[in-house]
Design a protein around this motif. Structure first.
Motif, PDB file in Angstrom:
ATOM      1  N   MET A   1       0.837  -1.180   0.000  1.00 24.62           N
ATOM      2  CA  MET A   1       0.000   0.000   0.000  1.00 24.62           C
ATOM      3  C   MET A   1       0.886   1.248   0.000  1.00 24.62           C
ATOM      4  N   THR A   2       0.587   2.180  -0.871  1.00 21.79           N
ATOM      5  CA  THR A   2       1.348   3.420  -0.956  1.00 21.79           C
ATOM      6  C   THR A   2       0.853   4.417   0.082  1.00 21.79           C
ATOM      7  N   ILE A   3       1.786   5.032   0.781  1.00 25.81           N
ATOM      8  CA  ILE A   3       1.466   6.105   1.714  1.00 25.81           C
ATOM      9  C   ILE A   3       1.527   7.408   0.943  1.00 25.81           C
ATOM     10  N   LYS A   4       0.443   8.174   1.006  1.00 32.42           N
ATOM     11  CA  LYS A   4       0.355   9.428   0.257  1.00 32.42           C
ATOM     12  C   LYS A   4       0.502  10.620   1.189  1.00 32.42           C
ATOM     13  N   ILE A   5       1.476  11.473   0.853  1.00 37.01           N
ATOM     14  CA  ILE A   5       1.750  12.670   1.651  1.00 37.01           C
ATOM     15  C   ILE A   5       1.549  13.888   0.766  1.00 37.01           C
ATOM     16  N   LEU A   6       0.749  14.815   1.245  1.00 34.89           N
ATOM     17  CA  LEU A   6       0.568  16.087   0.555  1.00 34.89           C
ATOM     18  C   LEU A   6       1.561  17.074   1.159  1.00 34.89           C
ATOM     19  N   ALA A   7       2.412  17.648   0.318  1.00 33.74           N
ATOM     20  CA  ALA A   7       3.439  18.585   0.763  1.00 33.74           C
ATOM     21  C   ALA A   7       3.014  20.009   0.420  1.00 33.74           C
ATOM     22  N   ILE A   8       3.139  20.898   1.396  1.00 34.15           N
ATOM     23  CA  ILE A   8       2.705  22.282   1.224  1.00 34.15           C
ATOM     24  C   ILE A   8       3.871  23.204   1.573  1.00 34.15           C
ATOM     25  N   SER A   9       4.211  24.091   0.632  1.00 30.20           N
ATOM     26  CA  SER A   9       5.244  25.086   0.870  1.00 30.20           C
ATOM     27  C   SER A   9       4.588  26.403   1.250  1.00 30.20           C
ATOM     28  N   GLY A  10       5.115  27.032   2.280  1.00 28.72           N
ATOM     29  CA  GLY A  10       4.644  28.359   2.662  1.00 28.72           C
ATOM     30  C   GLY A  10       5.315  29.454   1.860  1.00 28.72           C
ATOM     31  N   GLY A  11       6.258  29.087   1.003  1.00 26.62           N
ATOM     32  CA  GLY A  11       6.964  30.057   0.176  1.00 26.62           C
ATOM     33  C   GLY A  11       6.278  30.220  -1.169  1.00 26.62           C
ATOM     34  N   LEU A  12       6.072  31.445  -1.580  1.00 30.90           N
ATOM     35  CA  LEU A  12       5.421  31.721  -2.862  1.00 30.90           C
ATOM     36  C   LEU A  12       6.415  31.975  -3.993  1.00 30.90           C
ATOM     37  N   ARG A  13       7.638  32.352  -3.677  1.00 30.63           N
ATOM     38  CA  ARG A  13       8.619  32.656  -4.723  1.00 30.63           C
ATOM     39  C   ARG A  13       8.880  31.445  -5.605  1.00 30.63           C
ATOM     40  N   ALA A  14       9.126  31.701  -6.883  1.00 30.03           N
ATOM     41  CA  ALA A  14       9.457  30.617  -7.807  1.00 30.03           C
ATOM     42  C   ALA A  14      10.713  29.880  -7.337  1.00 30.03           C
ATOM     43  N   ALA A  15      11.659  30.607  -6.780  1.00 34.43           N
ATOM     44  CA  ALA A  15      12.912  30.009  -6.315  1.00 34.43           C
ATOM     45  C   ALA A  15      12.896  29.773  -4.802  1.00 34.43           C
ATOM     46  N   SER A  16      11.749  29.498  -4.238  1.00 36.88           N
ATOM     47  CA  SER A  16      11.621  29.295  -2.797  1.00 36.88           C
ATOM     48  C   SER A  16      12.478  28.130  -2.323  1.00 36.88           C
ATOM     49  N   SER A  17      13.298  28.375  -1.312  1.00 34.56           N
ATOM     50  CA  SER A  17      14.099  27.280  -0.755  1.00 34.56           C
ATOM     51  C   SER A  17      13.212  26.287  -0.012  1.00 34.56           C
ATOM     52  N   ASN A  18      12.041  26.714   0.434  1.00 27.89           N
ATOM     53  CA  ASN A  18      11.128  25.782   1.105  1.00 27.89           C
ATOM     54  C   ASN A  18      10.467  24.838   0.117  1.00 27.89           C
ATOM     55  N   THR A  19      10.132  25.332  -1.055  1.00 25.95           N
ATOM     56  CA  THR A  19       9.630  24.440  -2.107  1.00 25.95           C
ATOM     57  C   THR A  19      10.746  23.479  -2.526  1.00 25.95           C
ATOM     58  N   ALA A  20      11.982  23.977  -2.557  1.00 26.22           N
ATOM     59  CA  ALA A  20      13.126  23.113  -2.871  1.00 26.22           C
ATOM     60  C   ALA A  20      13.296  22.021  -1.815  1.00 26.22           C
ATOM     61  N   LEU A  21      13.006  22.339  -0.543  1.00 24.84           N
ATOM     62  CA  LEU A  21      13.048  21.302   0.495  1.00 24.84           C
ATOM     63  C   LEU A  21      12.036  20.199   0.198  1.00 24.84           C
ATOM     64  N   LEU A  22      10.862  20.593  -0.294  1.00 22.97           N
ATOM     65  CA  LEU A  22       9.842  19.594  -0.620  1.00 22.97           C
ATOM     66  C   LEU A  22      10.263  18.737  -1.813  1.00 22.97           C
ATOM     67  N   ARG A  23      10.934  19.337  -2.783  1.00 21.66           N
ATOM     68  CA  ARG A  23      11.455  18.549  -3.911  1.00 21.66           C
ATOM     69  C   ARG A  23      12.506  17.553  -3.414  1.00 21.66           C
ATOM     70  N   ALA A  24      13.336  17.998  -2.463  1.00 19.99           N
ATOM     71  CA  ALA A  24      14.320  17.077  -1.873  1.00 19.99           C
ATOM     72  C   ALA A  24      13.607  15.942  -1.142  1.00 19.99           C
ATOM     73  N   ALA A  25      12.526  16.272  -0.450  1.00 17.36           N
ATOM     74  CA  ALA A  25      11.755  15.233   0.255  1.00 17.36           C
ATOM     75  C   ALA A  25      11.211  14.212  -0.741  1.00 17.36           C
ATOM     76  N   GLN A  26      10.750  14.662  -1.896  1.00 15.75           N
ATOM     77  CA  GLN A  26      10.277  13.731  -2.924  1.00 15.75           C
ATOM     78  C   GLN A  26      11.397  12.770  -3.323  1.00 15.75           C
ATOM     79  N   GLN A  27      12.605  13.304  -3.500  1.00 16.88           N
ATOM     80  CA  GLN A  27      13.750  12.472  -3.892  1.00 16.88           C
ATOM     81  C   GLN A  27      14.137  11.487  -2.794  1.00 16.88           C
ATOM     82  N   LEU A  28      13.968  11.900  -1.549  1.00 17.71           N
ATOM     83  CA  LEU A  28      14.410  11.098  -0.414  1.00 17.71           C
ATOM     84  C   LEU A  28      13.345  10.135   0.112  1.00 17.71           C
ATOM     85  N   ALA A  29      12.140  10.241  -0.414  1.00 16.83           N
ATOM     86  CA  ALA A  29      11.051   9.381   0.069  1.00 16.83           C
ATOM     87  C   ALA A  29      11.379   7.914  -0.201  1.00 16.83           C
ATOM     88  N   PRO A  30      11.181   7.073   0.793  1.00 16.99           N
ATOM     89  CA  PRO A  30      11.443   5.643   0.583  1.00 16.99           C
ATOM     90  C   PRO A  30      10.398   5.019  -0.337  1.00 16.99           C
TER      91      PRO A  30
END
Length: 189
Positions: free
Chosen positions: A1-30
């Motif tokens: 069964m797949t665990i589904k996580i919705l990721a939300i960034s509080g940063g609105l900038r296109a180059a938001s480092s918080n959105t980048a953290l979420l992209r890293a989380a996608q890469q690091l997800a088991p």
């Protein structure tokens, strides 16, 4: 069964480092964990109790996505020692109607990046207060405060700092444990 996580960034900038953290989380997800990044923060109207009788479509769609997710991962910048206005607005919509929040009993993990050497410690504490009010199940450790964010990412905006990557991997693992614990409690109730 797949665990589904919705990721939300509080940063609105296109180059938001918080959105980048979420992209890293996608890469690091088991394996078996799917992280989807919510991109509708700009589309949400300001919270207004007068709109609760006729909830805007963007809010209804967001509530449905949070309800369908097994957990929520939030990456937030820190503005004036607190939560950015757009993220607080999103949380206000999710907390309503009173007593029927889609965040109640939801497994939540928090992280954040900022230029400050303290990362987003104050904003994260304020987020914990909000989640306490709605009885969400917030992961307590590891705490992921990415300070001096301008030194942690490569030229393409990818999280290059190995310590931060390890902390995020640990946070995702802890969120998965919290989700599984909630599922067991729900099944036995």
């Amino acid at each position: 069964m797949t665990i589904k996580i919705l990721a939300i960034s509080g940063g609105l900038r296109a180059a938001s480092s918080n959105t980048a953290l979420l992209r890293a989380a996608q890469q690091l997800a088991p394996e078996g964990v799917e992280i989807e990044i919510y991109e509708g923060l700009r589309d949400l109207p300001y919270f207004d109790e007068d709109l609760e009788g006729d909830v805007p479509a963007a809010v209804t769609a967001l509530r449905e996505r949070v309800a369908a997710a097994d957990g929520v991962l939030i990456a937030s910048p820190e503005y004036n020692y607190s939560i950015p206005g757009g993220l607080k607005n999103l949380l206000d919509w999710l907390s309503r109607p009173y007593g029927e929040s889609v965040l109640t009993d939801k497994s939540i993990a928090i992280m954040g990046a900022s230029g400050s050497p303290f990362g987003t410690v104050r904003a994260q504490n304020h987020l914990r207060d909000v989640f306490h009010q709605v009885d969400a199940k917030v992961v307590s450790k590891p705490e992921v405060y990415v300070g001096a964010n301008y030194t942690r990412f490569d030229e393409q905006g990818n999280l290059a700092d190995e310590t931060s990557r390890n902390l995020i991997a640990g946070l995702i693992a802890a969120l998965v444990v919290q989700i599984q614990r909630n599922a067991l409690i729900g099944a036995s109730a």
